[in-house]
Design a protein around this motif. Sequence first.
Motif, PDB file in Angstrom:
ATOM      1  N   GLU A 110      23.024  -9.277   0.621  1.00 32.02           N
ATOM      2  CA  GLU A 110      22.788  -8.188   1.569  1.00 32.02           C
ATOM      3  C   GLU A 110      22.903  -8.662   3.019  1.00 32.02           C
ATOM      4  OE1 GLU A 110      21.023  -7.420  -2.368  1.00 32.02           O
ATOM      5  OE2 GLU A 110      20.877  -9.119  -0.995  1.00 32.02           O
ATOM      6  N   VAL A 113      26.579  -9.302   3.861  1.00 29.31           N
ATOM      7  CA  VAL A 113      27.246  -8.005   4.027  1.00 29.31           C
ATOM      8  C   VAL A 113      27.012  -7.487   5.443  1.00 29.31           C
ATOM      9  CG1 VAL A 113      27.154  -5.556   3.356  1.00 29.31           C
ATOM     10  CG2 VAL A 113      27.312  -7.333   1.595  1.00 29.31           C
ATOM     11  N   GLN A 123      32.909  -2.887   3.968  1.00 32.03           N
ATOM     12  CA  GLN A 123      32.338  -2.975   2.631  1.00 32.03           C
ATOM     13  C   GLN A 123      33.129  -2.026   1.747  1.00 32.03           C
ATOM     14  OE1 GLN A 123      28.090  -2.494   2.567  1.00 32.03           O
ATOM     15  NE2 GLN A 123      27.962  -2.598   0.339  1.00 32.03           N
ATOM     16  N   PRO A 126      29.454  -0.478  -3.226  1.00 31.25           N
ATOM     17  CA  PRO A 126      28.038  -0.851  -3.155  1.00 31.25           C
ATOM     18  C   PRO A 126      27.806  -2.213  -3.812  1.00 31.25           C
ATOM     19  CG  PRO A 126      28.343   1.294  -4.234  1.00 31.25           C
ATOM     20  CD  PRO A 126      29.699   0.672  -4.098  1.00 31.25           C
ATOM     21  N   ILE A 127      26.740  -2.869  -3.459  1.00 32.17           N
ATOM     22  CA  ILE A 127      26.348  -4.104  -4.143  1.00 32.17           C
ATOM     23  C   ILE A 127      25.949  -3.719  -5.567  1.00 32.17           C
ATOM     24  CG2 ILE A 127      24.654  -5.982  -4.216  1.00 32.17           C
ATOM     25  CD1 ILE A 127      24.522  -5.686  -1.093  1.00 32.17           C
ATOM     26  N   ARG A 128      26.496  -4.433  -6.543  1.00 28.33           N
ATOM     27  CA  ARG A 128      26.246  -4.116  -7.953  1.00 28.33           C
ATOM     28  C   ARG A 128      25.621  -5.306  -8.678  1.00 28.33           C
ATOM     29  NH1 ARG A 128      26.676   1.350  -8.344  1.00 28.33           N
ATOM     30  NH2 ARG A 128      28.723   2.099  -7.688  1.00 28.33           N
ATOM     31  N   ARG A 138      24.253 -10.521  -8.472  1.00 33.37           N
ATOM     32  CA  ARG A 138      24.841  -9.407  -7.747  1.00 33.37           C
ATOM     33  C   ARG A 138      26.211  -9.774  -7.216  1.00 33.37           C
ATOM     34  NH1 ARG A 138      20.572 -10.970  -5.825  1.00 33.37           N
ATOM     35  NH2 ARG A 138      21.001 -11.077  -3.603  1.00 33.37           N
ATOM     36  N   VAL A 140      29.685  -7.979  -4.594  1.00 33.59           N
ATOM     37  CA  VAL A 140      30.226  -6.900  -3.775  1.00 33.59           C
ATOM     38  C   VAL A 140      31.593  -7.329  -3.257  1.00 33.59           C
ATOM     39  CG1 VAL A 140      29.136  -7.698  -1.613  1.00 33.59           C
ATOM     40  CG2 VAL A 140      29.711  -5.274  -1.889  1.00 33.59           C
ATOM     41  N   GLU A 151      35.079 -11.389  -1.924  1.00 32.47           N
ATOM     42  CA  GLU A 151      34.033 -10.997  -2.863  1.00 32.47           C
ATOM     43  C   GLU A 151      32.846 -11.922  -2.635  1.00 32.47           C
ATOM     44  OE1 GLU A 151      33.568 -10.164  -7.658  1.00 32.47           O
ATOM     45  OE2 GLU A 151      35.119 -11.540  -6.961  1.00 32.47           O
TER      46      GLU A 151
END
Length: 166
Positions: A110, A113, A123, A126-128, A138, A140, A151
């Motif tokens: 996060e 990002v 971006q 969403p962050i997955r 996680r 993204v 990535e």
Amino acid sequence: MHNKSFPRTFSHIGISVPDLAAAVTFYTEVMGWYEIMAPATVTEDDSAIGVMCNDVFGPGWGSFKIAHLATGDKIGIELFEFPNAENPADNFEFWKTGVFHFSVQDPDVEGLVEKILAAGGKQRMPIRYYYPGEKPYRMVYMEDPFGNIVEIYSHSYELTYSSGAY
């Protein structure tokens, strides 16, 4: 007798950018990579590097700017600025053969990002979570300010896939 070779290590990746100075700033300040060779201009001539570039690019390439960086785990990053650089509106042609992204690892996905966004990146999703509710792994997809696809993984590649993410 099986003669299996050992896995090779990764040496470096070359990334084309439209503005070398801006890319050096982004990758050192946002990604935290080290500048190991300051930006320089390579010109088509009969020097050792000139001859190597003739082999790679063919005759008539003229000149380009290059800088060398290194990641915290000693992977080299060659940043290239070519005079005729094209910066496509969308650099995400994943269906075409070739490298379509590179990945970095940061436990603070996060936070990275936010830094990339603040520096002019984008971006793409969403962050997955790979294992929602089970493990904190996680990921993204982002773009650097120049359109290159980056990535971000929270954990190592081995940890992420060793349980079989799909």
